[in-house]
Each structure stands twice: as C-alpha cells, then as structure tokens.
Design an enzyme around this catalytic site. Structure first.
Site: not given
Ligand code: CO8
Length: 260
Positions: A66, A111, A114, A134
């Site tokens: 992300a 992300g 993911e 993270e």
C-alpha cells in the site's frame, strides 16, 4: 478505456492488467484501487474475456505495498470512517467470478503480497519476494495478509513473517504452497499468458464453477463444502457445454464450447 495507474490490454480471450507506477514500485494507492476495480468490472462484464493476468511494470516489483506516502499523515479516524482497504476485498475479490492469475515479477510486499493472494493462483518469477513487513511501519496487514497468508502457508510461517517482516524468496514460496510454480523472470509473462489462454479455452461456466467450489473450501465445513460441490456439479450437467464435452469425448473430436 484509459487508466491513470494501470495498463489494460486484451490478447484474444485474455485480459492483461499491468500495475503501472514503476517509480513507486507499483505501490497501491486509492487511484490504483479505483482503476483496478473498473478494469476488473470491465473484464467481468465482457463475455469475450475469459481469464485475466495481473502483473507489475518494471522488473523490480509486482507491488511494494500500500502507498505509505498516502497513509503517512492520514488521521486514524479517516482510516476507520472510510473503512480504508475495504474496497480491495469487497470489489476486487468478491465480484470477479472469472479466473485471474497474479504473475509476480519482483517484490510483493504488504498490500502487494495481499493483492497477489487475492488472485486465483500465483505464478512467480525467480526474482519474486513475498512479505508482510507492516510491523516495521508500526501497523499490521490490512488487506487480508493475516488471513490469506495463514491459509496459504500455515500458522508458523505466516506468524514468523508477520512478526519479523522478513521476506520469502520464490523457492520458499513454492515450497510453502504460496505459488503454483516459479519460472525465470524472462519467461514469466509468456508462461502466465499461456496458462491464462488454456483456462480461457475451457468452457466458461465450468471454469467459473470450479473457481467457486475451491473458494468455498475456505468458508465452509467439509460437509457443507462437499454438498455445495455436488450441487454445483449437478448444475453444470444442465449446460450445453456438458452435452458437447461428453459427446465430443465419445466421438473422439475436439469440443466446440458455447460458454453456456
Ligand atoms: N509506498 C510508497 N512508495 C514506495 C513504497 C510503498 N509501499 N515502496 C517503495 N516506494 C517508493 C520509494 O519511496 C522510492 O520512491 P522515491 O524514489 O521517490 O524515494 C521508490 O519507491 C523506490 O523504492 P526504494 O528506493 O526504497 O527501493 P529499494 O530497492 O531501495 O527498496 C524495497 C525496495 C525493499 C521494496 C523498499 O522500497 C521498501 O521496503 N518498500 C516498502 C515495503 C513495505 O513496507 N510495504 C508495506 C507497506 S504497508 C501495506 O502494504 C499495508 C499496510 C496496512 C496498514 C493498515 C492500516 C489500516
């Protein structure tokens, strides 16, 4: 249709979607989500498109996570009130009934890992690196990493990766069942597109139902899953493609699929 952060092209019945922010290692921001959601909706709506491949531009990253720069100064209340990240799972995964493959060409972190795990399966380049780092940013996975990684590689490895933030290389990812196979980086796209073409050449409803059955294994008990599988199998027996497929086998000829 043109997009700000992704490239989309069709190759026969296969849609190729490329994350295209190479300078930011294809980091996933709100615009990427909007673009991907639209591109996958277009793929889903087009009967001529039967399988998709998602990859990253450049040789370095599929997606390095992300977008940290987008999140750095965002107030906590906004994350909550916007239900930040909800769109990634509700729109991208649940609404796409046709099969799609992630072709991971480098870093798939946070992300990015993911997003790859949202695909129906992953083909990795030998340069791929997977991780949920993270914790090093003071947070935790927010787009499914704690759930999908654990289901894919088991508790021990998922826990270690999330708690240390270490990366898993392609060989370990294959050993652990995270990816279906590893190929040289130079062959990745060709391999993924060829696999997608094979899937696209299958009867459409059978492909969609195979996908639905396997995904149900994550959500149900064994008994419910077996019943669901049997009912879906029985529904497929009502398709024109079932008649064609079985007759073609008996007649020793290639099947001509109708997609219904
Ligand atoms: N977001 C934004 N920009 C990024 C990101 C990212 N995730 N990753 C890399 N970039 C940018 C860098 O800032 C740099 O930009 P610039 O040239 O403008 O400085 C450019 O991409 C190139 O990156 P590097 O110079 O760092 O390249 P290196 O080869 O030195 O390192 C790495 C590559 C190891 C991949 C490194 O870039 C890195 O560690 N990236 C961050 C990886 C990461 O931590 N990912 C997880 C992000 S968080 C997440 O995905 C989910 C958060 C859930 C939060 C839940 C809240 C509700």
């Amino acid at each position: 249709m043109s997009y700000e952060t992704i490239l989309v092209e069709t190759r026969g019945a296969v849609t190729l979607i490329t994350l295209n922010r190479p300078k930011a290692l294809n980091a996933l921001n709100t615009q990427v989500l909007a673009d991907l959601t639209q591109a996958f909706a277009a793929f889903e709506a087009d009967p001529a498109q039967r399988c998709a491949v998602l990859t990253g531009s450049g040789e370095k990253a599929f997606a390095a996570g992300a977008d940290i720069k987008e999140m750095a100064d965002k107030p906590a209340a906004d994350f909550f009130l916007e239900d930040f990240f909800a769109g990634w799972t509700s729109d991208l995964v649940k609404k796409v009934r046709k099969p799609w493959i992630a072709a991971v060409n480098g870093f798939a972190l946070g992300g990015g890992c993911e997003l790859a795990m949202m695909a129906d399966f992953i083909i990795a380049a030998d340069t791929a690196k997977f991780g949920q780092p993270e914790i090093k940013l003071g947070v935790a996975p927010g787009m499914g990493g704690s759930q999908r990684l654990t289901r894919a590689v088991g508790k021990s490895k998922a826990m270690e990766m999330c708690l240390t933030g270490r990366m898993m290389d392609a060989a370990e990812a294959e050993r652990s069942g995270l990816v279906t196979r590893v190929v040289p980086l130079a062959d990745l796209l060709e391999d993924a597109l060829k696999t997608a073409e094979t899937i696209a050449s299958m009867p459409t409803m059978a492909a969609m139902i195979n996908k639905e059955m396997i995904n149900a294994a994550y959500e149900t008990t064994l008994d419910q899953g077996l019943l669901h599988e049997r009912r879906l199998f029985q529904i497929l027996t009502a398709t024109e493609d079932k008649v064609e497929g079985m007759n073609a086998f008996v007649d020793k000829r290639a099947a001509q699929w109708k997609g219904r």
